[in-house]
Write an enzyme that holds these catalytic residues in place. Structure first.
Site, mmCIF file in Angstrom:
data_model
loop_
_atom_site.group_PDB
_atom_site.id
_atom_site.type_symbol
_atom_site.label_atom_id
_atom_site.label_comp_id
_atom_site.label_asym_id
_atom_site.label_seq_id
_atom_site.Cartn_x
_atom_site.Cartn_y
_atom_site.Cartn_z
ATOM 1 N N PHE A 11 0.815 -1.215 0.000
ATOM 2 C CA PHE A 11 0.000 0.000 0.000
ATOM 3 C C PHE A 11 0.854 1.273 0.000
ATOM 4 O O PHE A 11 1.942 1.299 0.571
ATOM 5 C CB PHE A 11 -0.845 0.049 1.281
ATOM 6 N N GLU A 12 0.295 2.335 -0.584
ATOM 7 C CA GLU A 12 0.869 3.688 -0.508
ATOM 8 C C GLU A 12 2.327 3.752 -0.968
ATOM 9 O O GLU A 12 3.145 4.460 -0.396
ATOM 10 C CB GLU A 12 0.763 4.244 0.933
ATOM 11 N N GLY A 13 2.649 3.017 -1.983
ATOM 12 C CA GLY A 13 4.038 2.935 -2.450
ATOM 13 C C GLY A 13 4.725 1.805 -1.714
ATOM 14 O O GLY A 13 4.731 1.765 -0.479
#
Length: 592
Positions: free
Chosen positions: A400-402
């Site tokens: 997630f999120e990079g």
């Protein structure tokens, strides 16, 4: 915190405990909002957990709206637009408390964070008026659409297009977005597309717009109670008034919202790790083998101690960072035309710290979940026991999120960019450290002040980072970005330095404000973590040096590291036994 702390400055400056925010500083109002979130999860969400885990859209939306009625969805929304407009510490506390709701917590997080904040920070007054009141009370649910089938971490490689109509009244969007949380029931979507195939921009897209459709639910390893679907855009006409921010400036929105998303993800990891500790300690006390509870076995105790230590360190990092973000955003008028620019600048200041807590937090939770399963033994592999779900659910967080790999590259990369812009005197400090290479090492003395040894190790860790980082810049120059293995080791050094310092500042603050007896547990955890993290920094430094140097230079660098890293280790086995006893007795996460 009156003065604004520069992002990334922790590697070259010494911070004081008076400067930081810790959980011991929570106000009565902050504790009340945390209690409200906890009460909501315990009484509304957990009793219906099995239904939610079967992916019940109607129930999820119903509970989201109940959360909205309680104000839990509007903490980050300004009061003038129907929210509570509270500080980031309160928002962080809610994220932590909601984590016990498993998949439902993800549905909330996607809505209040990456779904709503783009409009809070970058929307026009008209856009905020149109959408924020409904988002704050749960009347409408938001989703964030960045990832595509062919682009994940490479967000700017998106293929979704936006073409301005001849009369310049609307954009026509075409493309597809992948892995969109809340897509199954969301009312509006923050969508990124390239105007004319070139200018990366953000749009507010409503579900009811013609040409918007949702693909089938993904069958996932974990977080099964959250909706994850593709979003398909086929000739979707989006009014120009729904362009978010400036044309071609979508990256400013995307990356800064991801920074906040990374931070909030770390906060959720605190709550999940605490639950893993509570479940595992209770199980260990109740499970009997060889005539006694397995919690009495030292190796089980050591696992509980390690889980508690890493959670304490993460919690310290999270609330320190929330205080930094609060300080820089507190004076922004979200009704002004400059709110987006100011917000972007403020959030970007701590992009590095947000990546750090994301990486540390997701890996700390994975560690706690894995150890929790091990403590449960065979029962940890059975779905009847929640530790099994925590283990499965936690795995996505490192993606997630990079991904954590991308974030590891961003951490030193962001620091170097700040240095090149003149925002931090990084290379000056690195040069100063190189001049100290041949100076004699500082000797430990008996009878030193509390935490003197830990302070010395922290200072040495920063010195080592500057030495290795400076050599990396000299060795590779502009080619450093291609040396990902070296960058990853520099990143891990920075992560551990921030973690060491956050834990140390917290226990110093606790000692000064509450006394040595109340800080004894935190002191033990800080001592263990600082010494173990320092050993890892030493290893990272040696590996990086070996990659960059050879012959006499390598021998010199290694001799300097041997000199700087020489110290007397504490009895961590004894300290962990003490920590374990406290955790076993409380059957929960313990700080004092």
């Amino acid at each position: 915190m009156s003065a604004i702390t520069k992002g990334g400055s922790f590697v070259i400056e010494s911070a004081s405990w008076e400067q930081i925010k810790t959980p011991e500083d929570f106000s009565e109002e902050q504790l009340m909002i945390a209690d409200a979130a906890e009460h909501f999860i315990e009484n509304e969400v957990l009793p219906r957990d099995s239904e939610l885990e079967k992916l019940d859209y109607k129930l999820t939306v119903e509970l989201l709206r109940k959360a909205g009625e309680l104000g839990l969805l509007g903490v980050d929304v300004p009061e003038r637009y129907g929210g509570l407009g509270l500080d980031k510490v309160s928002s962080t506390l809610i994220s932590e408390k909601l984590a016990k709701g498993s998949s439902f917590a993800l549905s909330v997080g996607a809505h209040v964070g990456i779904g709503t904040l783009p409009i809070v920070f970058f929307g026009t007054h008209e856009q905020k008026q149109a959408y924020l009141p409904d988002l704050a009370d749960g009347t409408k649910i938001a989703a964030y659409c960045l990832t595509e089938p062919s682009s994940g971490s490479d967000a700017l490689g998106a293929k979704t297009t936006a073409t301005l109509s001849e009369d310049r009244t609307y954009y026509v969007l075409n493309g597809a977005k992948q892995f969109i949380t809340n897509a199954g029931f969301a009312d509006l979507f923050i969508v990124y597309a390239k105007i004319d195939g070139k200018h990366f921009s953000a749009f507010i897209v409503e579900r009811t717009m013609e040409g918007v459709s949702i693909g089938p639910e993904e069958k996932k390893m974990g977080i099964k109670g959250s909706s994850t679907c593709p979003l398909i855009l086929d000739q979707v006409k989006v009014p120009v008034s729904r362009l978010l921010g400036e044309p071609g400036k979508g990256h400013v929105i995307a990356f800064n919202i991801l920074n906040i998303g990374r931070f909030k993800l770390g906060a959720g990891c605190v709550g999940a790790a605490k639950e893993a500790i509570a479940l595992s300690s209770a199980y260990a006390n109740g499970r009997t083998q060889f005539g006694k509870p397995i919690s009495s076995f030292p190796l089980i105790g050591e696992k509980l101690a390690n889980m508690n230590i890493v959670t304490y360190v993460l919690e310290s990092m999270i609330y320190r960072t929330s205080g930094l973000i609060d300080a820089i955003l507190q004076n922004i008028d979200h009704g002004s035309d400059q709110a987006g620019v100011q917000s972007a600048k403020g959030i970007a200041e701590y992009a590095l710290e947000c990546s750090i807590v994301k990486v540390f937090g997701t890996e700390a939770l994975d560690f706690a979940a894995d150890e929790g399963v091990q403590i449960h033994g065979g029962y940890g592999f059975i779905q009847e026991y929640k530790i099994e779900r925590i283990y499965r659910d936690s795995r996505i967080n490192r993606i997630f999120e990079g991904t954590n790999e991308i974030n590891r590259l961003l951490i030193p990369g962001t620091l170097l960019k700040k240095a090149m812009k003149g925002e931090l005197p990084l290379m000056e400090h690195a040069g100063s450290v190189q001049e100290k290479m041949l100076e004699p090492a500082t000797r430990e003395e008996e009878g030193e002040a509390a935490f003197a040894a830990e302070r010395r190790l922290l200072a040495t860790a920063k010195q080592i980072f500057l030495l290795i980082g400076g050599q990396a810049v000299q060795t590779y120059g502009l080619g450093l970005e291609e040396e990902q293995e070296v960058l990853a080791r520099l990143s891990d050094m920075m992560i551990r330095i921030y973690a060491m310092e956050s834990a140390l500042l917290r226990v110093e603050k606790l000692t000064h404000t509450s006394g040595e007896e109340r800080s004894r547990m935190a002191a033990a955890m800080t001592t263990v973590y600082v010494h173990e993290a320092f050993a890892q920094i030493d290893l990272d430094a040696r590996e990086a040096v070996a990659a960059m140097a050879s012959g006499d230079l390598l021998a010199l660098q290694l001799s300097v590291l041997r000199k700087w890293t020489r110290h007397t280790p504490p009895d961590t086995i004894r300290l962990k036994r003490y920590i374990a006893e406290r955790v076993k007795s409380a059957e929960r996460y313990v700080v004092w």
